[in-house]
Design a protein around this motif. Sequence first.
Motif, PDB file in Angstrom:
ATOM      1  N   ALA A 226       0.836  -1.202   0.000  1.00  0.00           N
ATOM      2  CA  ALA A 226       0.000   0.000   0.000  1.00  0.00           C
ATOM      3  C   ALA A 226       0.873   1.255   0.000  1.00  0.00           C
ATOM      4  N   ILE A 227       1.929   1.249   0.813  1.00  0.00           N
ATOM      5  CA  ILE A 227       2.835   2.397   0.863  1.00  0.00           C
ATOM      6  C   ILE A 227       3.508   2.604  -0.487  1.00  0.00           C
ATOM      7  N   GLU A 228       3.986   1.526  -1.080  1.00  0.00           N
ATOM      8  CA  GLU A 228       4.642   1.621  -2.385  1.00  0.00           C
ATOM      9  C   GLU A 228       3.694   2.211  -3.429  1.00  0.00           C
ATOM     10  N   LEU A 229       2.449   1.772  -3.417  1.00  0.00           N
ATOM     11  CA  LEU A 229       1.445   2.276  -4.355  1.00  0.00           C
ATOM     12  C   LEU A 229       1.217   3.776  -4.157  1.00  0.00           C
ATOM     13  N   LEU A 230       1.057   4.198  -2.904  1.00  0.00           N
ATOM     14  CA  LEU A 230       0.733   5.594  -2.615  1.00  0.00           C
ATOM     15  C   LEU A 230       1.928   6.521  -2.837  1.00  0.00           C
ATOM     16  N   VAL A 231       3.124   6.067  -2.468  1.00  0.00           N
ATOM     17  CA  VAL A 231       4.315   6.883  -2.720  1.00  0.00           C
ATOM     18  C   VAL A 231       4.493   7.085  -4.223  1.00  0.00           C
ATOM     19  N   GLY A 232       4.287   6.015  -4.995  1.00  0.00           N
ATOM     20  CA  GLY A 232       4.377   6.149  -6.444  1.00  0.00           C
ATOM     21  C   GLY A 232       3.353   7.132  -6.986  1.00  0.00           C
ATOM     22  N   THR A 233       2.147   7.086  -6.429  1.00  0.00           N
ATOM     23  CA  THR A 233       1.100   8.021  -6.859  1.00  0.00           C
ATOM     24  C   THR A 233       1.498   9.464  -6.570  1.00  0.00           C
ATOM     25  N   LEU A 234       2.043   9.717  -5.384  1.00  0.00           N
ATOM     26  CA  LEU A 234       2.410  11.076  -5.000  1.00  0.00           C
ATOM     27  C   LEU A 234       3.620  11.578  -5.786  1.00  0.00           C
ATOM     28  N   GLU A 235       4.504  10.698  -6.167  1.00  0.00           N
ATOM     29  CA  GLU A 235       5.630  11.102  -6.996  1.00  0.00           C
ATOM     30  C   GLU A 235       5.157  11.519  -8.388  1.00  0.00           C
ATOM     31  N   GLN A 236       4.187  10.770  -8.909  1.00  0.00           N
ATOM     32  CA  GLN A 236       3.671  11.082 -10.243  1.00  0.00           C
ATOM     33  C   GLN A 236       2.710  12.270 -10.215  1.00  0.00           C
ATOM     34  N   THR A 237       1.961  12.400  -9.117  1.00  0.00           N
ATOM     35  CA  THR A 237       0.955  13.464  -9.020  1.00  0.00           C
ATOM     36  C   THR A 237       1.111  14.180  -7.680  1.00  0.00           C
ATOM     37  N   PRO A 238       2.073  15.104  -7.576  1.00  0.00           N
ATOM     38  CA  PRO A 238       2.319  15.780  -6.292  1.00  0.00           C
ATOM     39  C   PRO A 238       1.131  16.569  -5.768  1.00  0.00           C
ATOM     40  N   ASP A 239       0.218  16.971  -6.663  1.00  0.00           N
ATOM     41  CA  ASP A 239      -0.948  17.731  -6.199  1.00  0.00           C
ATOM     42  C   ASP A 239      -2.137  16.825  -5.911  1.00  0.00           C
ATOM     43  N   SER A 240      -1.870  15.590  -5.526  1.00  0.00           N
ATOM     44  CA  SER A 240      -2.945  14.659  -5.167  1.00  0.00           C
ATOM     45  C   SER A 240      -3.750  15.217  -3.997  1.00  0.00           C
TER      46      SER A 240
END
Length: 348
Positions: A226-240
């Motif tokens: 879950a952490i890996e998924l969310l960190v990847g999301t925030l790296e790709q979309t910092p304005d999440s």
Amino acid sequence: MIRQIRIQPQRALIWGALLLVGAGLITISYLAPDRYEAMVPTIAAEARPSATWAPLPTRALNDASTLAVDPDLGVLHRAILSGDLRAAEVMWEALQDAGLGQTAEIQVAGARIALLQGDTVTAESRVWEAIGLEPTNAEIWSLLGVISRTAGDTKGADEALSIAVGLEPSLSGDLFADRWALAAAQGATDQLVALAETYAVLHPDGQAGPYFRSTALLAIGEPLEAIELLVGTLEQTPDSPALIWYALGEAYLQRKGYAEAASAFEVAAALLARGDTSLLSVSEDPVSDLSSRLARAYVHTERCAEAEDIARRLLSTQPELEALVEQAVICQTPTPTLTPWIPVQQQP
């Protein structure tokens, strides 16, 4: 390897959001979010994680012989939720080769994998296999409707969805949020997984998708993924939205990474104060829910006075926090230093 996210939010802003901002002001911010500027948190991703974390375990693909003895559908669902569709497809094919694919659940999983890969022809073939096995399953007919709509077959989609609603009236309209809340309240892990996968199919680019997938991963005991998924999301979309930071805090809490959890919740709080309404999709009282989680993170990071203050403010609505208050009080009490007693030597 898990990458650490370092965040330095403004403390005054956070406490203004959680402790000083009244319910009325928060409500106004929800109604008029355009009055606030969106805050884009800065992410500094490092190759080396903090001491809290270990490398993400390598996911070994089960071969057909292993699956024949013990078909672990949890592994298949973890791969789908994590977005590792290549691995998911390999596992699904192994189940077929081992003669274990003749269940509606496995065929539905295969249809979702194919649809997420953009292969509507294979997805339709697999979902019809599932319908043949469970012709009165409304969820499967609903999935057929989604596949047909994606393939451009509007008439077929309407017919399939009509059958689904006839079998299960609750499927009419957009009731995803209600179904998710019910499954979460009941701790229905299988339902959470199915709903998260369905949401990914329906909204492949939806901002809330990582939240639902990570929450399902937590439900099946996979905080690292879950952490890996969310960190990847925030790296790709910092304005999440705040919802993603909130989910990251939840994942860190489950992994007992309390400092990281506090940082993630603080960013979510700052976004909430600026009018971000995304948490309303999963919480009726996001301020209280976020505050209680901050208190839990703080009490484990030697910020005990802050944890006590937050928890006491929430006791009227969350009496279960009484234990947290006691824990916060105890951790502020200095440990007494014992002076060994040495008898006085008698002079001759």
